[in-house]
Design a protein around this motif. Structure first.
Motif, PDB file in Angstrom:
ATOM      1  N   GLN A  16      41.278  23.927  -0.922  1.00  0.00           N
ATOM      2  CA  GLN A  16      41.474  25.257  -0.350  1.00  0.00           C
ATOM      3  C   GLN A  16      42.940  25.680  -0.436  1.00  0.00           C
ATOM      4  N   TYR A  17      43.849  24.791  -0.039  1.00  0.00           N
ATOM      5  CA  TYR A  17      45.277  25.115  -0.132  1.00  0.00           C
ATOM      6  C   TYR A  17      45.691  25.370  -1.587  1.00  0.00           C
ATOM      7  N   ALA A  18      45.232  24.521  -2.504  1.00  0.00           N
ATOM      8  CA  ALA A  18      45.572  24.694  -3.920  1.00  0.00           C
ATOM      9  C   ALA A  18      45.073  26.047  -4.432  1.00  0.00           C
ATOM     10  N   ASP A  19      43.855  26.414  -4.071  1.00  0.00           N
ATOM     11  CA  ASP A  19      43.314  27.715  -4.495  1.00  0.00           C
ATOM     12  C   ASP A  19      44.124  28.869  -3.931  1.00  0.00           C
ATOM     13  N   TRP A  20      44.485  28.789  -2.664  1.00  0.00           N
ATOM     14  CA  TRP A  20      45.290  29.865  -2.063  1.00  0.00           C
ATOM     15  C   TRP A  20      46.633  30.010  -2.768  1.00  0.00           C
ATOM     16  N   VAL A  21      47.297  28.911  -3.037  1.00  0.00           N
ATOM     17  CA  VAL A  21      48.591  28.964  -3.730  1.00  0.00           C
ATOM     18  C   VAL A  21      48.390  29.526  -5.135  1.00  0.00           C
ATOM     19  N   GLY A  22      47.364  29.065  -5.824  1.00  0.00           N
ATOM     20  CA  GLY A  22      47.070  29.553  -7.169  1.00  0.00           C
ATOM     21  C   GLY A  22      46.813  31.054  -7.193  1.00  0.00           C
ATOM     22  N   GLN A  23      46.057  31.536  -6.219  1.00  0.00           N
ATOM     23  CA  GLN A  23      45.777  32.976  -6.141  1.00  0.00           C
ATOM     24  C   GLN A  23      47.048  33.779  -5.901  1.00  0.00           C
ATOM     25  N   GLU A  24      47.873  33.302  -4.982  1.00  0.00           N
ATOM     26  CA  GLU A  24      49.103  34.025  -4.642  1.00  0.00           C
ATOM     27  C   GLU A  24      50.094  34.064  -5.808  1.00  0.00           C
ATOM     28  N   LEU A  25      50.139  32.996  -6.591  1.00  0.00           N
ATOM     29  CA  LEU A  25      51.090  32.916  -7.697  1.00  0.00           C
ATOM     30  C   LEU A  25      50.480  33.309  -9.047  1.00  0.00           C
ATOM     31  N   SER A  26      49.167  33.484  -9.072  1.00  0.00           N
ATOM     32  CA  SER A  26      48.431  33.720 -10.328  1.00  0.00           C
ATOM     33  C   SER A  26      48.653  32.576 -11.309  1.00  0.00           C
ATOM     34  N   TRP A  27      48.581  31.372 -10.784  1.00  0.00           N
ATOM     35  CA  TRP A  27      48.743  30.154 -11.580  1.00  0.00           C
ATOM     36  C   TRP A  27      47.404  29.426 -11.670  1.00  0.00           C
ATOM     37  N   PRO A  28      47.205  28.679 -12.748  1.00  0.00           N
ATOM     38  CA  PRO A  28      45.981  27.877 -12.837  1.00  0.00           C
ATOM     39  C   PRO A  28      45.996  26.722 -11.830  1.00  0.00           C
ATOM     40  N   VAL A  29      44.802  26.373 -11.387  1.00  0.00           N
ATOM     41  CA  VAL A  29      44.607  25.271 -10.441  1.00  0.00           C
ATOM     42  C   VAL A  29      43.668  24.291 -11.121  1.00  0.00           C
ATOM     43  N   ILE A  30      44.065  23.014 -11.154  1.00  0.00           N
ATOM     44  CA  ILE A  30      43.254  22.016 -11.844  1.00  0.00           C
ATOM     45  C   ILE A  30      43.142  20.748 -11.005  1.00  0.00           C
ATOM     46  N   ASP A  31      41.953  20.223 -10.933  1.00  0.00           N
ATOM     47  CA  ASP A  31      41.720  18.956 -10.245  1.00  0.00           C
ATOM     48  C   ASP A  31      42.385  17.848 -11.052  1.00  0.00           C
ATOM     49  N   ALA A  32      43.045  16.936 -10.390  1.00  0.00           N
ATOM     50  CA  ALA A  32      43.767  15.850 -11.074  1.00  0.00           C
ATOM     51  C   ALA A  32      42.843  15.014 -11.953  1.00  0.00           C
ATOM     52  N   ASP A  33      41.569  14.961 -11.616  1.00  0.00           N
ATOM     53  CA  ASP A  33      40.624  14.207 -12.446  1.00  0.00           C
ATOM     54  C   ASP A  33      40.478  14.814 -13.839  1.00  0.00           C
ATOM     55  N   HIS A  34      40.893  16.068 -13.989  1.00  0.00           N
ATOM     56  CA  HIS A  34      40.800  16.763 -15.279  1.00  0.00           C
ATOM     57  C   HIS A  34      42.178  17.125 -15.835  1.00  0.00           C
ATOM     58  N   ALA A  35      43.232  16.580 -15.245  1.00  0.00           N
ATOM     59  CA  ALA A  35      44.599  16.900 -15.674  1.00  0.00           C
ATOM     60  C   ALA A  35      45.270  15.660 -16.249  1.00  0.00           C
TER      61      ALA A  35
END
Length: 176
Positions: A16-35
């Motif tokens: 949830q926190y990662a999504d909120w930050v991503g939305q505010e910055l317009s940055w991609p959000v990726i789960d570490a299992d896929h990064a």
């Protein structure tokens, strides 16, 4: 500034926190299992978020594995924990035990309060909480460990957003 958020959590607060930050910055959000190191290589700034599970920051191994890719990047770390934000000594110990020395002095670290809803956690995790609470002598701390809480709030990401949008002026530039 080009950036990405890489996260790993267990029960949704970190995501949830990662999504909120991503939305505010317009940055991609990726789960570490896929990064991987190659997936973060094109970015100047990397926000790394992870929750604490049985004393271990869930991003610790990912960071260690990708230290080369993280070199020369602006790093911002957020750690989601059940530990109260007022317990500065405990939080400092969490950071000391979990943030690799190679990046500890060149990243900004933020602690965000999480959640623990008993019906949403696994039977094994409920068992681990009970065992952990039995080892604690302080009755109030024991009670706190076993109490439900949900303190995930969007406003808690504001310091992270400020750090990324308005980085501090380096000391040598501030003197001019």
């Amino acid at each position: 500034m080009k950036g990405i958020i890489v996260f790993k959590g267990k029960y949704g607060a970190t995501h949830q926190y990662a999504d909120w930050v991503g939305q505010e910055l317009s940055w991609p959000v990726i789960d570490a299992d896929h990064a991987s190191g190659s997936s973060v290589a094109p970015y100047e700034t990397i926000i790394i978020g992870g929750s604490i599970y049985v004393g271990k920051w869930l991003m610790r191994d990912w960071v260690k594995k990708n230290l080369t890719a993280l070199a020369n990047k602006k790093l911002v770390i957020f750690i989601v924990a059940g530990t109260s934000p007022d317990e500065k000594d405990k939080l400092a110990l969490i950071a000391k035990r979990n943030i690799p020395d190679e990046i500890k002095n060149r990243c900004e670290i933020y602690f965000l309060h999480g959640r623990m809803i008993r019906k949403n956690i696994s039977g094994m995790d409920r068992f681990l909480l009970k065992v952990g609470a039995m080892m604690v002598r302080d009755p109030q701390e024991k009670k706190n460990m076993l109490s439900e809480f949900d303190d995930v709030k969007k406003e808690y990401i504001l310091p992270i957003l400020r750090a990324v949008k308005h980085p501090p002026v380096p000391q040598h530039q501030a003197l001019k």
